[in-house]
Write a protein that holds these residues in place. Sequence first.
Motif, PDB file in Angstrom:
ATOM      1  N   THR A 155       0.827  -1.209   0.000  1.00 27.45           N
ATOM      2  CA  THR A 155       0.000   0.000   0.000  1.00 27.45           C
ATOM      3  C   THR A 155       0.861   1.258   0.000  1.00 27.45           C
ATOM      4  O   THR A 155       0.556   2.238  -0.696  1.00 27.45           O
ATOM      5  CB  THR A 155      -0.931   0.005   1.221  1.00 27.45           C
ATOM      6  OG1 THR A 155      -1.736  -1.177   1.212  1.00 27.45           O
ATOM      7  CG2 THR A 155      -1.834   1.234   1.213  1.00 27.45           C
ATOM      8  N   LEU A 156       1.931   1.224   0.781  1.00 27.18           N
ATOM      9  CA  LEU A 156       2.835   2.380   0.838  1.00 27.18           C
ATOM     10  C   LEU A 156       3.539   2.610  -0.489  1.00 27.18           C
ATOM     11  O   LEU A 156       3.932   3.735  -0.794  1.00 27.18           O
ATOM     12  CB  LEU A 156       3.873   2.169   1.950  1.00 27.18           C
ATOM     13  CG  LEU A 156       3.330   2.166   3.386  1.00 27.18           C
ATOM     14  CD1 LEU A 156       4.428   1.824   4.378  1.00 27.18           C
ATOM     15  CD2 LEU A 156       2.698   3.519   3.729  1.00 27.18           C
ATOM     16  N   ALA A 157       3.660   1.557  -1.286  1.00 23.95           N
ATOM     17  CA  ALA A 157       4.317   1.677  -2.599  1.00 23.95           C
ATOM     18  C   ALA A 157       3.290   2.059  -3.662  1.00 23.95           C
ATOM     19  O   ALA A 157       3.160   1.416  -4.710  1.00 23.95           O
ATOM     20  CB  ALA A 157       5.007   0.379  -2.968  1.00 23.95           C
ATOM     21  N   CYS A 158       2.524   3.100  -3.380  1.00 29.84           N
ATOM     22  CA  CYS A 158       1.569   3.691  -4.339  1.00 29.84           C
ATOM     23  C   CYS A 158       0.447   2.746  -4.754  1.00 29.84           C
ATOM     24  O   CYS A 158      -0.088   2.868  -5.860  1.00 29.84           O
ATOM     25  CB  CYS A 158       2.312   4.185  -5.588  1.00 29.84           C
ATOM     26  SG  CYS A 158       3.554   5.440  -5.228  1.00 29.84           S
ATOM     27  N   TYR A 159       0.093   1.796  -3.925  1.00 25.59           N
ATOM     28  CA  TYR A 159      -1.072   0.935  -4.103  1.00 25.59           C
ATOM     29  C   TYR A 159      -0.960  -0.093  -5.234  1.00 25.59           C
ATOM     30  O   TYR A 159      -1.550  -1.156  -5.158  1.00 25.59           O
ATOM     31  CB  TYR A 159      -2.350   1.778  -4.347  1.00 25.59           C
ATOM     32  CG  TYR A 159      -2.837   2.457  -3.106  1.00 25.59           C
ATOM     33  CD1 TYR A 159      -3.648   1.795  -2.192  1.00 25.59           C
ATOM     34  CD2 TYR A 159      -2.493   3.775  -2.846  1.00 25.59           C
ATOM     35  CE1 TYR A 159      -4.101   2.421  -1.045  1.00 25.59           C
ATOM     36  CE2 TYR A 159      -2.936   4.411  -1.691  1.00 25.59           C
ATOM     37  CZ  TYR A 159      -3.737   3.738  -0.802  1.00 25.59           C
ATOM     38  OH  TYR A 159      -4.173   4.356   0.331  1.00 25.59           O
ATOM     39  N   PHE A 160      -0.253   0.209  -6.308  1.00 24.65           N
ATOM     40  CA  PHE A 160      -0.217  -0.713  -7.452  1.00 24.65           C
ATOM     41  C   PHE A 160       0.234  -2.125  -7.073  1.00 24.65           C
ATOM     42  O   PHE A 160      -0.336  -3.109  -7.563  1.00 24.65           O
ATOM     43  CB  PHE A 160       0.677  -0.156  -8.559  1.00 24.65           C
ATOM     44  CG  PHE A 160       0.753  -1.040  -9.770  1.00 24.65           C
ATOM     45  CD1 PHE A 160      -0.310  -1.105 -10.666  1.00 24.65           C
ATOM     46  CD2 PHE A 160       1.872  -1.833 -10.005  1.00 24.65           C
ATOM     47  CE1 PHE A 160      -0.253  -1.935 -11.778  1.00 24.65           C
ATOM     48  CE2 PHE A 160       1.939  -2.664 -11.103  1.00 24.65           C
ATOM     49  CZ  PHE A 160       0.871  -2.712 -11.993  1.00 24.65           C
ATOM     50  N   PRO A 161       1.264  -2.290  -6.215  1.00 25.82           N
ATOM     51  CA  PRO A 161       1.685  -3.649  -5.836  1.00 25.82           C
ATOM     52  C   PRO A 161       0.605  -4.475  -5.151  1.00 25.82           C
ATOM     53  O   PRO A 161       0.737  -5.701  -5.068  1.00 25.82           O
ATOM     54  CB  PRO A 161       2.864  -3.392  -4.889  1.00 25.82           C
ATOM     55  CG  PRO A 161       3.405  -2.069  -5.309  1.00 25.82           C
ATOM     56  CD  PRO A 161       2.183  -1.276  -5.678  1.00 25.82           C
ATOM     57  N   ILE A 162      -0.468  -3.820  -4.671  1.00 21.65           N
ATOM     58  CA  ILE A 162      -1.566  -4.561  -4.054  1.00 21.65           C
ATOM     59  C   ILE A 162      -2.139  -5.564  -5.054  1.00 21.65           C
ATOM     60  O   ILE A 162      -2.495  -6.698  -4.702  1.00 21.65           O
ATOM     61  CB  ILE A 162      -2.669  -3.606  -3.562  1.00 21.65           C
ATOM     62  CG1 ILE A 162      -2.255  -2.937  -2.246  1.00 21.65           C
ATOM     63  CG2 ILE A 162      -3.991  -4.344  -3.364  1.00 21.65           C
ATOM     64  CD1 ILE A 162      -2.240  -3.873  -1.048  1.00 21.65           C
ATOM     65  N   PHE A 163      -2.240  -5.147  -6.332  1.00 25.15           N
ATOM     66  CA  PHE A 163      -2.773  -6.047  -7.352  1.00 25.15           C
ATOM     67  C   PHE A 163      -1.851  -7.247  -7.560  1.00 25.15           C
ATOM     68  O   PHE A 163      -2.302  -8.329  -7.918  1.00 25.15           O
ATOM     69  CB  PHE A 163      -2.944  -5.298  -8.677  1.00 25.15           C
ATOM     70  CG  PHE A 163      -4.036  -4.268  -8.633  1.00 25.15           C
ATOM     71  CD1 PHE A 163      -5.363  -4.637  -8.776  1.00 25.15           C
ATOM     72  CD2 PHE A 163      -3.744  -2.928  -8.429  1.00 25.15           C
ATOM     73  CE1 PHE A 163      -6.374  -3.699  -8.723  1.00 25.15           C
ATOM     74  CE2 PHE A 163      -4.746  -1.982  -8.379  1.00 25.15           C
ATOM     75  CZ  PHE A 163      -6.062  -2.363  -8.522  1.00 25.15           C
ATOM     76  N   TYR A 164      -0.579  -7.045  -7.318  1.00 25.91           N
ATOM     77  CA  TYR A 164       0.381  -8.133  -7.464  1.00 25.91           C
ATOM     78  C   TYR A 164       0.266  -9.119  -6.299  1.00 25.91           C
ATOM     79  O   TYR A 164       0.200 -10.338  -6.506  1.00 25.91           O
ATOM     80  CB  TYR A 164       1.802  -7.575  -7.540  1.00 25.91           C
ATOM     81  CG  TYR A 164       2.870  -8.626  -7.331  1.00 25.91           C
ATOM     82  CD1 TYR A 164       3.127  -9.589  -8.294  1.00 25.91           C
ATOM     83  CD2 TYR A 164       3.604  -8.660  -6.144  1.00 25.91           C
ATOM     84  CE1 TYR A 164       4.095 -10.561  -8.083  1.00 25.91           C
ATOM     85  CE2 TYR A 164       4.565  -9.621  -5.925  1.00 25.91           C
ATOM     86  CZ  TYR A 164       4.815 -10.568  -6.901  1.00 25.91           C
ATOM     87  OH  TYR A 164       5.758 -11.533  -6.686  1.00 25.91           O
ATOM     88  N   VAL A 165       0.236  -8.612  -5.071  1.00 22.06           N
ATOM     89  CA  VAL A 165       0.264  -9.506  -3.903  1.00 22.06           C
ATOM     90  C   VAL A 165      -1.076 -10.173  -3.635  1.00 22.06           C
ATOM     91  O   VAL A 165      -1.130 -11.173  -2.914  1.00 22.06           O
ATOM     92  CB  VAL A 165       0.728  -8.746  -2.633  1.00 22.06           C
ATOM     93  CG1 VAL A 165       2.109  -8.158  -2.830  1.00 22.06           C
ATOM     94  CG2 VAL A 165      -0.275  -7.676  -2.226  1.00 22.06           C
ATOM     95  N   MET A 166      -2.177  -9.660  -4.220  1.00 23.59           N
ATOM     96  CA  MET A 166      -3.476 -10.264  -3.955  1.00 23.59           C
ATOM     97  C   MET A 166      -3.550 -11.697  -4.486  1.00 23.59           C
ATOM     98  O   MET A 166      -4.297 -12.522  -3.952  1.00 23.59           O
ATOM     99  CB  MET A 166      -4.604  -9.425  -4.549  1.00 23.59           C
ATOM    100  CG  MET A 166      -4.635  -9.350  -6.063  1.00 23.59           C
ATOM    101  SD  MET A 166      -5.952  -8.274  -6.685  1.00 23.59           S
ATOM    102  CE  MET A 166      -7.412  -9.181  -6.184  1.00 23.59           C
ATOM    103  N   VAL A 167      -2.755 -12.019  -5.510  1.00 23.57           N
ATOM    104  CA  VAL A 167      -2.746 -13.385  -6.047  1.00 23.57           C
ATOM    105  C   VAL A 167      -2.088 -14.352  -5.070  1.00 23.57           C
ATOM    106  O   VAL A 167      -2.696 -15.360  -4.684  1.00 23.57           O
ATOM    107  CB  VAL A 167      -2.073 -13.435  -7.430  1.00 23.57           C
ATOM    108  CG1 VAL A 167      -1.885 -14.880  -7.882  1.00 23.57           C
ATOM    109  CG2 VAL A 167      -2.903 -12.673  -8.453  1.00 23.57           C
ATOM    110  N   PRO A 168      -0.857 -14.080  -4.610  1.00 26.30           N
ATOM    111  CA  PRO A 168      -0.275 -14.971  -3.597  1.00 26.30           C
ATOM    112  C   PRO A 168      -1.099 -15.054  -2.315  1.00 26.30           C
ATOM    113  O   PRO A 168      -1.206 -16.134  -1.720  1.00 26.30           O
ATOM    114  CB  PRO A 168       1.102 -14.334  -3.322  1.00 26.30           C
ATOM    115  CG  PRO A 168       1.427 -13.582  -4.561  1.00 26.30           C
ATOM    116  CD  PRO A 168       0.109 -13.067  -5.060  1.00 26.30           C
TER     117      PRO A 168
END
Length: 259
Positions: A155-168
């Motif tokens: 979330t702190l990394a501008c939210y975009f990585p949330i889409f990445y980690v939601m799969v794992p």
Amino acid sequence: MEHPIFNKIENSKKPDFGDVLSKSFELYKKTFSMGVTHSLISLVIMIPFLLIVYVPVLPGYIEMIQNAGDPYYQPSFFEDISPVMIVIWVLVIFIMSFLLQVLNFSVYGHFLKALKKIDLNTDDDIGGYFTIAKQHFGKIILISLATMGIALLATLACYFPIFYVMVPFQLVIPIFIFNQEMSVGDIIKAAFKLGNKYWLVLFGLIFISGMLSALGVIACYVGIIFTMFFSYVVSYYVYKDTVGFEHGEPEGEQTLFVK
């Protein structure tokens, strides 16, 4: 020694998007009543948490509603609450949220184990709804803390990585449930290894199953009871079609009931 699941992931085949959804629909139709039961239990568990969160501040909300048309109204309810009470209230909510997560984790895990028993027609003892919580309370807390920390960083990394980690994150529960001897670090590592390998197709499955699971909201929110567990059926088949189960487990005619 590295856990065998990592070798299984390395040698796994890409899950077929349409096949996973098709099998998930068929299995959920056969386990519909069981899914509804687990949904109701999950919702009932939330009631004490909601009461703790909202009952203390309910008089304040009522006061604001009653004075909604008064341009000179100044909220006074919250001024009467001491900072110590606020800290205690927040702390209780924080502790209750983790307890709620552990209990729901156990209910979800019980549902996955029941799906396996029905799908493979095994005689496995799946225990009770909260057996997993009693056996692995500390491990579930650690998994929750680990995923929360990763989500916070994403979330702190501008939210975009949330889409990445939601799969794992979606893979954490089935990996743990079917490999309860694994350490927390290996569970997280395996979830990311599998998620990275098939991220795009898994993201598509998670997105579609999430949308279908949320369809119950249309029916005045009550319908969510009948749809919310569909995404866990999809997670089950994702795990089965990639990691799989041990050889020698009997496969046969599916049954509608869990002994």
